[in-house]
Structure formats: structure tokens, C-alpha cells
Design a protein around this motif. Structure first.
Motif, PDB file in Angstrom:
ATOM      1  N   LYS A  78      27.078  30.088 -73.832  1.00  0.00           N
ATOM      2  CA  LYS A  78      28.235  30.970 -73.692  1.00  0.00           C
ATOM      3  C   LYS A  78      28.222  32.000 -74.816  1.00  0.00           C
ATOM      4  N   THR A  79      28.095  33.268 -74.425  1.00  0.00           N
ATOM      5  CA  THR A  79      28.161  34.379 -75.372  1.00  0.00           C
ATOM      6  C   THR A  79      29.350  35.242 -74.996  1.00  0.00           C
ATOM      7  N   HIS A  80      30.342  35.282 -75.878  1.00  0.00           N
ATOM      8  CA  HIS A  80      31.573  36.011 -75.593  1.00  0.00           C
ATOM      9  C   HIS A  80      31.733  37.172 -76.565  1.00  0.00           C
ATOM     10  N   PHE A  81      32.406  38.213 -76.102  1.00  0.00           N
ATOM     11  CA  PHE A  81      32.700  39.376 -76.931  1.00  0.00           C
ATOM     12  C   PHE A  81      34.207  39.419 -77.188  1.00  0.00           C
ATOM     13  N   PHE A  82      34.562  39.411 -78.462  1.00  0.00           N
ATOM     14  CA  PHE A  82      35.969  39.349 -78.849  1.00  0.00           C
ATOM     15  C   PHE A  82      36.457  40.768 -79.154  1.00  0.00           C
ATOM     16  N   THR A  83      37.083  41.382 -78.156  1.00  0.00           N
ATOM     17  CA  THR A  83      37.530  42.763 -78.264  1.00  0.00           C
ATOM     18  C   THR A  83      39.040  42.826 -78.475  1.00  0.00           C
ATOM     19  N   ASP A  84      39.532  44.026 -78.750  1.00  0.00           N
ATOM     20  CA  ASP A  84      40.966  44.207 -78.933  1.00  0.00           C
ATOM     21  C   ASP A  84      41.739  43.934 -77.643  1.00  0.00           C
ATOM     22  N   ASP A  85      41.066  44.093 -76.501  1.00  0.00           N
ATOM     23  CA  ASP A  85      41.734  43.887 -75.219  1.00  0.00           C
ATOM     24  C   ASP A  85      41.681  42.442 -74.740  1.00  0.00           C
ATOM     25  N   GLY A  86      40.837  41.636 -75.368  1.00  0.00           N
ATOM     26  CA  GLY A  86      40.695  40.248 -74.948  1.00  0.00           C
ATOM     27  C   GLY A  86      39.263  39.770 -75.081  1.00  0.00           C
ATOM     28  N   VAL A  87      39.000  38.586 -74.561  1.00  0.00           N
ATOM     29  CA  VAL A  87      37.679  37.970 -74.661  1.00  0.00           C
ATOM     30  C   VAL A  87      36.868  38.300 -73.403  1.00  0.00           C
ATOM     31  N   VAL A  88      35.709  38.933 -73.601  1.00  0.00           N
ATOM     32  CA  VAL A  88      34.789  39.238 -72.500  1.00  0.00           C
ATOM     33  C   VAL A  88      33.740  38.131 -72.448  1.00  0.00           C
ATOM     34  N   LYS A  89      33.769  37.344 -71.377  1.00  0.00           N
ATOM     35  CA  LYS A  89      32.838  36.225 -71.244  1.00  0.00           C
ATOM     36  C   LYS A  89      31.563  36.703 -70.556  1.00  0.00           C
ATOM     37  N   ALA A  90      30.742  37.408 -71.315  1.00  0.00           N
ATOM     38  CA  ALA A  90      29.548  38.045 -70.761  1.00  0.00           C
ATOM     39  C   ALA A  90      28.530  37.023 -70.273  1.00  0.00           C
ATOM     40  N   VAL A  91      28.374  35.937 -71.006  1.00  0.00           N
ATOM     41  CA  VAL A  91      27.533  34.814 -70.587  1.00  0.00           C
ATOM     42  C   VAL A  91      28.411  33.575 -70.689  1.00  0.00           C
ATOM     43  N   ASP A  92      28.575  32.873 -69.568  1.00  0.00           N
ATOM     44  CA  ASP A  92      29.599  31.832 -69.545  1.00  0.00           C
ATOM     45  C   ASP A  92      29.094  30.557 -68.875  1.00  0.00           C
ATOM     46  N   GLY A  93      28.279  29.813 -69.628  1.00  0.00           N
ATOM     47  CA  GLY A  93      27.787  28.533 -69.133  1.00  0.00           C
ATOM     48  C   GLY A  93      26.473  28.622 -68.390  1.00  0.00           C
ATOM     49  N   VAL A  94      25.493  29.341 -68.947  1.00  0.00           N
ATOM     50  CA  VAL A  94      24.197  29.542 -68.289  1.00  0.00           C
ATOM     51  C   VAL A  94      23.225  28.427 -68.660  1.00  0.00           C
ATOM     52  N   ASP A  95      22.516  27.902 -67.648  1.00  0.00           N
ATOM     53  CA  ASP A  95      21.468  26.896 -67.838  1.00  0.00           C
ATOM     54  C   ASP A  95      20.167  27.436 -67.258  1.00  0.00           C
ATOM     55  N   LEU A  96      19.096  27.425 -68.066  1.00  0.00           N
ATOM     56  CA  LEU A  96      17.794  27.927 -67.632  1.00  0.00           C
ATOM     57  C   LEU A  96      16.687  27.084 -68.243  1.00  0.00           C
ATOM     58  N   LYS A  97      15.526  27.051 -67.576  1.00  0.00           N
ATOM     59  CA  LYS A  97      14.337  26.405 -68.120  1.00  0.00           C
ATOM     60  C   LYS A  97      13.139  27.319 -67.915  1.00  0.00           C
ATOM     61  N   LEU A  98      12.340  27.486 -68.973  1.00  0.00           N
ATOM     62  CA  LEU A  98      11.129  28.303 -68.894  1.00  0.00           C
ATOM     63  C   LEU A  98       9.917  27.408 -69.133  1.00  0.00           C
ATOM     64  N   TYR A  99       8.908  27.539 -68.247  1.00  0.00           N
ATOM     65  CA  TYR A  99       7.722  26.701 -68.317  1.00  0.00           C
ATOM     66  C   TYR A  99       6.481  27.547 -68.607  1.00  0.00           C
ATOM     67  N   PRO A 100       5.521  27.010 -69.367  1.00  0.00           N
ATOM     68  CA  PRO A 100       4.287  27.756 -69.651  1.00  0.00           C
ATOM     69  C   PRO A 100       3.586  28.174 -68.364  1.00  0.00           C
ATOM     70  N   GLY A 101       3.160  29.444 -68.313  1.00  0.00           N
ATOM     71  CA  GLY A 101       2.413  29.933 -67.174  1.00  0.00           C
ATOM     72  C   GLY A 101       3.245  30.261 -65.945  1.00  0.00           C
ATOM     73  N   ARG A 102       4.572  30.115 -66.033  1.00  0.00           N
ATOM     74  CA  ARG A 102       5.439  30.391 -64.896  1.00  0.00           C
ATOM     75  C   ARG A 102       6.416  31.524 -65.226  1.00  0.00           C
ATOM     76  N   THR A 103       6.878  32.191 -64.170  1.00  0.00           N
ATOM     77  CA  THR A 103       7.803  33.313 -64.335  1.00  0.00           C
ATOM     78  C   THR A 103       9.144  32.971 -63.717  1.00  0.00           C
TER      79      THR A 103
END
Length: 326
Positions: free
Chosen positions: A11-36
Motif C-alpha cells: 500500500k502506497t498512499h499520498f497524503f495531500t491537503d485534500d485527503g489520502v490518495v490510495k494510489a496502490v492499495d493492497g497489491v500482491d505480485l510475484k516475479l520469476y526468473p526468465g518470466r515476464t
């Protein structure tokens, strides 16, 4: 096969004067060698912020508020979230183990330094070599990425190069230290079709040569079909569908994924009219835990938006964030 990089509930959030922007909100990913892994979605869905967060390049007022970024290293598993952005370990990992091709080379490359100096600086930072050896490696990687006459282009400035050559210079910089993970943020944006095909072939060739894990950020479904092994579809800071490229294209489960497929020429059936996705992306300010696509979803039913909290497996092995598709 174990993943070389795993993102858990990021979770990556931006704390602005107008409120919290939840730009990334609970992301799950896996990266494997040799795969895209392709990250797909509309502009503003959080694709680039996810990549920059993995690199620990999130900028103020943005902040990683929770989650894990687990990198497998020779000394064990390192959680990059626990390290500060200027920590020596992060500085050695960034560019050395994980590299990123940024979206626009004209603004990502320094305007007052030559191409050769910028690539060479990366090599000197991450390798214990003399300048002469760094220069030799710079010429070598420039040649490898298809830059003609690298000895001459070494002393060129970014504004003197075409878009395709600038993009190749960015790729050369990203690959100069043989990274294990490459994050490519729309590396073919604004390039002509011929140059785009050359860049995609180049990344694929170098991936096979170096056995890299590649995270390819794009909104181009044609590119995804050509280069991806797995696909994560993002909408408003969340992954709404994850699966193999074959399942995503042949049997998309999430209404948003289907809507994307139906809006692209060449994917719809002959004679079928292209569809558009009604409405527009809502504001990410102070969003709640209901379905974020619900207001635009053509398949919604009363009350379904209240059941979309997590990614859940479905019969074809994909993961879906939609109660109707499970």
C-alpha cells in the motif's frame, strides 16, 4: 520455481491537503526468473507507482504505509520496505539487482551529461572497476542494445538522439549491471511501430540471455499478448484479475478485463461493434473497501459491490476480485 521478488499487500498512499490518495492499495505480485509479468490497466490505475515503490522511489507526499517487498538475495530474503530510501542496501540493489526503464527517456536522461557518462556512472557505482574498464563495458552494452557506432554515440547528448536511440540508451543503462529484475515502465510509448517491435524483441532477447525477471508496465494489449507470461490487471490501485496470458485473453473473468478486451480493435469479432467503458475513473481520494469498478460495471447487481475485498481463486487458476465471477 521460487519467485525472485514477491510483493505482498503493498500500500502506497499520498497524503495531500485534500485527503489520502490510495494510489496502490493492497497489491500482491510475484516475479520469476526468465518470466515476464505484464501490469495492465488504464492511465492512473497505479501501475507506475507500483514499479517505483518496488524501486523505493516513491516521492513525497507519497509513502509506503504497509506491505512487504521481498527480494531473494545471496544472503537471504530482504524486505525492501523495512529499509529507508537512502539506505546503503537499497542504493546497491537499485540499479544493481533491480533496474527500471522509465517511461519517457527524454525527461529521465540527464540533459547536461552525455549518454556514455550516464551509463558509465551506473557501472562505476555498482562495480569495483577502473574508469577504463567502465568505458569498455559501456561501449559493449551500447552495442548489445543495438546502438550503432557506440564509440561516437558515447559522447552524444540525449537531445541529439532519436526517440528510439534514447530508449535504447535507457535500456543500456538499466542492463549495464546485469540486473536480476527489470521493471519496464511503458518503454515503447511514443515510438513508431517498427521501433517498438525492435525494442520488444531486444528486451525479450536480453531477458533470455540474462534469465531476468521482467515486470512490463503497459496499457497496450497487443504488447501484452506478444511478451507476457502472466498478467495482472489493475484498476484504481488494486489488482482485479491475475492469470496466465492465455487465460486473460481467452477467458477473462473480471468485468473490467472483459471491457478492456472488447474495446480494442483486432480482438473483437468481425462485425462486432467496439464497446466503450461507460463513465470515467473515480477519484482515489478516501476510497472505501467496496468494489471500485462498480459504478462503471455493466454487469453489476444490487449489493455485489460490497463483497469485493480480496483476490480469490477461480476454476481456471486465475485470481479475481469480483463476487460474480467466482
Amino acid at each position: 520455481m521460487n519467485p525472485i521478488l514477491e510483493v505482498k499487500d503493498l500500500k502506497t498512499h499520498f497524503f495531500t491537503d485534500d485527503g489520502v490518495v490510495k494510489a496502490v492499495d493492497g497489491v500482491d505480485l510475484k516475479l520469476y526468473p526468465g518470466r515476464t509479468l505484464a501490469i495492465l490497466g488504464e492511465s492512473g490505475c497505479g501501475k507506475s507507482i507500483t514499479g517505483r515503490s518496488i524501486m523505493r522511489l516513491e516521492q513525497h507526499p507519497g509513502k509506503i504505509v504497509s506491505g512487504n517487498i521481498l527480494l531473494e538475495t545471496e544472503s537471504g530474503t530482504e524486505d525492501l520496505v523495512t529499509l529507508s530510501q537512502n539506505h546503503p542496501k537499497i542504493r546497491s540493489i537499485r540499479g544493481g539487482v533491480i533496474s527500471m526503464i522509465f517511461q519517457e527517456p527524454m525527461t529521465s536522461l540527464g540533459p547536461i551529461n552525455t549518454i556514455g557518462d550516464q551509463i558509465e556512472e551506473t557501472i562505476l557505482l555498482h562495480n569495483d572497476v577502473e574508469k577504463e574498464e567502465a568505458t569498455r563495458r559501456t561501449h559493449e552494452i551500447m552495442k548489445k542494445v543495438g546502438m550503432p557506432n557506440p564509440e561516437a554515440l558515447y559522447n552524444s547528448y540525449p537531445f541529439e538522439l532519436s526517440g528510439g536511440l534514447r530508449q535504447r540508451a535507457m535500456i543500456a543503462m538499466a542492463l549495464s549491471c546485469n540486473p536480476q529484475v527489470l521493471i519496464a515502465d511503458e518503454p515503447t510509448t511514443a515510438l513508431d511501430v517498427t521501433t517498438q517491435a525492435q525494442i520488444l524483441d531486444l528486451i525479450n532477447e536480453l531477458q533470455q540471455e540474462m534469465n531476468m525477471a521482467v515486470m512490463f508496465i503497459t496499457h497496450d494489449l497487443g504488447v501484452v499478448a506478444e511478451i507476457a507470461d502472466d498478467v495482472a490487471v489493475m484498476y484504481m490501485g488494486q489488482v482485479v484479475e491475475f492469470g496466465s496470458v492465455y487465460e486473460i485473453f481467452d477467458n477473462p473473468k473480471h468485468p473490467y478485463t472483459r471491457a478492456l478486451m472488447n474495446s480494442v480493435p483486432g480482438i473483437v469479432k468481425p462485425g462486432q461493434r467496439l464497446q466503450t467503458i461507460a463513465g470515467s475513473v473515480a477519484s482515489l481520494l478516501n476510497v472505501d473497501d467496496t468494489c471500485r469498478f462498480g459504478a462503471r460495471c455493466p454487469e453489476r447487481i444490487s449489493g455485489c459491490e460490497r463483497g469485493c475485498y480480496d483476490l480469490n481463486p477461480v476454476s481456471n487458476g486465475s485470481l479475481i476480485r469480483c463476487v460474480q465471477s467466482q
